[in-house]
Design a protein around this motif. Sequence first.
Motif, mmCIF file in Angstrom:
data_model
loop_
_atom_site.group_PDB
_atom_site.id
_atom_site.type_symbol
_atom_site.label_atom_id
_atom_site.label_comp_id
_atom_site.label_asym_id
_atom_site.label_seq_id
_atom_site.Cartn_x
_atom_site.Cartn_y
_atom_site.Cartn_z
ATOM 1 N N LYS A 1 -0.122 27.930 5.714
ATOM 2 C CA LYS A 1 0.351 29.014 5.892
ATOM 3 C C LYS A 1 -0.876 30.247 6.137
ATOM 4 C CE LYS A 1 3.568 28.713 1.990
ATOM 5 N NZ LYS A 1 4.140 29.106 0.432
ATOM 6 N N ALA A 2 -2.091 29.650 6.573
ATOM 7 C CA ALA A 2 -2.868 30.963 7.279
ATOM 8 C C ALA A 2 -2.572 30.538 8.827
ATOM 9 C CB ALA A 2 -4.098 30.765 6.396
ATOM 10 N N ILE A 3 -2.538 29.736 9.175
ATOM 11 C CA ILE A 3 -1.930 28.853 10.562
ATOM 12 C C ILE A 3 -1.066 29.880 11.550
ATOM 13 C CG2 ILE A 3 -2.509 27.415 11.889
ATOM 14 C CD1 ILE A 3 -3.007 25.181 8.983
ATOM 15 N N THR A 4 -1.825 29.958 12.488
ATOM 16 C CA THR A 4 -1.058 31.158 13.601
ATOM 17 C C THR A 4 -0.898 29.674 14.668
ATOM 18 O OG1 THR A 4 -2.652 32.232 14.811
ATOM 19 C CG2 THR A 4 -1.820 33.156 12.796
ATOM 20 N N PRO A 5 0.080 29.646 15.603
ATOM 21 C CA PRO A 5 -0.208 28.720 16.838
ATOM 22 C C PRO A 5 -1.296 28.920 17.720
ATOM 23 C CG PRO A 5 1.982 29.439 16.645
ATOM 24 C CD PRO A 5 1.217 30.487 15.547
ATOM 25 N N ASP B 1 4.960 24.055 7.093
ATOM 26 C CA ASP B 1 3.670 23.707 8.568
ATOM 27 C C ASP B 1 4.199 24.170 9.541
ATOM 28 O OD1 ASP B 1 1.861 23.078 9.335
ATOM 29 O OD2 ASP B 1 0.402 21.890 8.126
ATOM 30 N N PRO B 2 4.152 24.540 9.970
ATOM 31 C CA PRO B 2 4.421 24.527 11.672
ATOM 32 C C PRO B 2 3.698 24.612 12.609
ATOM 33 C CG PRO B 2 2.981 26.561 10.983
ATOM 34 C CD PRO B 2 2.872 25.669 9.273
ATOM 35 N N ARG B 3 2.568 23.561 12.131
ATOM 36 C CA ARG B 3 2.408 22.487 12.821
ATOM 37 C C ARG B 3 3.083 20.564 13.020
ATOM 38 N NH1 ARG B 3 -3.585 21.720 10.318
ATOM 39 N NH2 ARG B 3 -1.597 21.242 8.614
ATOM 40 N N VAL B 4 3.889 20.847 12.275
ATOM 41 C CA VAL B 4 4.666 19.310 12.214
ATOM 42 C C VAL B 4 5.423 19.407 13.276
ATOM 43 C CG1 VAL B 4 5.864 18.297 9.981
ATOM 44 C CG2 VAL B 4 3.972 19.467 9.635
ATOM 45 N N THR B 5 5.418 17.983 13.693
ATOM 46 C CA THR B 5 7.213 18.517 15.005
ATOM 47 C C THR B 5 7.928 17.651 13.847
ATOM 48 O OG1 THR B 5 5.904 15.774 15.568
ATOM 49 C CG2 THR B 5 4.634 17.559 16.301
ATOM 50 N N TRP B 6 9.318 17.740 15.291
ATOM 51 C CA TRP B 6 10.254 17.425 14.076
ATOM 52 C C TRP B 6 10.447 15.710 14.400
ATOM 53 C CZ3 TRP B 6 13.974 13.613 15.912
ATOM 54 C CH2 TRP B 6 13.725 13.189 17.319
ATOM 55 N N ILE B 7 9.947 15.031 14.629
ATOM 56 C CA ILE B 7 9.929 13.283 14.049
ATOM 57 C C ILE B 7 9.058 13.602 13.157
ATOM 58 C CG2 ILE B 7 8.107 13.474 16.037
ATOM 59 C CD1 ILE B 7 11.489 11.061 14.966
#
Length: 287
Positions: free
Chosen positions: A269-273, A124-130
């Motif tokens: 997966k369908a989410i874009t930034p 998920d691209p929305r998840v931060t590294w922490i």
Amino acid sequence: MIELIDNQRATEFAPMEALDAPPIPHPESPFVSRDFDAVPIRELARPPRWRRVVERALAGSMLVVASPLLGLLALFVRVTSAGGAIYRQTRSGLGGREFEILKFRSMRQDAEDGVGAVWSTGDDPRVTWIGRVMRKTHLDELPQLWNIFRGDMAFVGPRPERPCIIGKVGPHVPGYRQRLAVLPGVTGLAQVNLDPDQSLLCVKRKFELDLEYIHTQSLWLDFCLLATTLIKMGCVPKRWATRLFGVRRVPQVHEDSFREIELEVVTSKAITPSAPALKEMSLQASS
């Protein structure tokens, strides 16, 4: 065609006491052969008073002991991304009663802008590294000790789900609302064996294990599940941790046992930034 759902509740729940029909396991569930489908859940399975007192006292004590760690994690969340450290989200608890679940925020603050409730994925691209670190070690769940202290949750039970997701999934999974017959838990039989939901197949597999827990719950099973969870927090693979305490389960629902139904829920997966791109996708989906 997939429609993107919003944040509003998709359905209104009747009181659980009015649901006197027997639970309906999925046809692939092993409980069919054990006649568990003939055992009705006519009343809410409220925990004994002594157990509620013990769990609340234990949760309160753990909050005090873990307060330095909680403060440190909150600081990391605040300094690594914009937004507050604590994330609040409406979930359905015992009997469908709604409450606000608390978690450390592991995603961007605008994670649901333009899309609403969606299933998350491993990348998920929305998840931060922490957030990825906390999710892997389950430290993002620590604020739910407050939910246990308040009586909204228990240490062990089916994972509480969002009302809007229940409204979309429920019609496709017979008996799904039977999960609301017991207090939701931070961990449980489904949580220690399976990954977070990403599709209707995941929901059906977890529901099978939730149903098993509802019918077989005991203090010993709860102890084994809690011990398994603690070991998993140490990054021990779940297949080893679950086998060590005898809670390893393989659901009978498989991908080829049903035709996947296209729900009005999308995955991350369908989410874009880009927020404008999200809004454009929503308009295209509804056209």
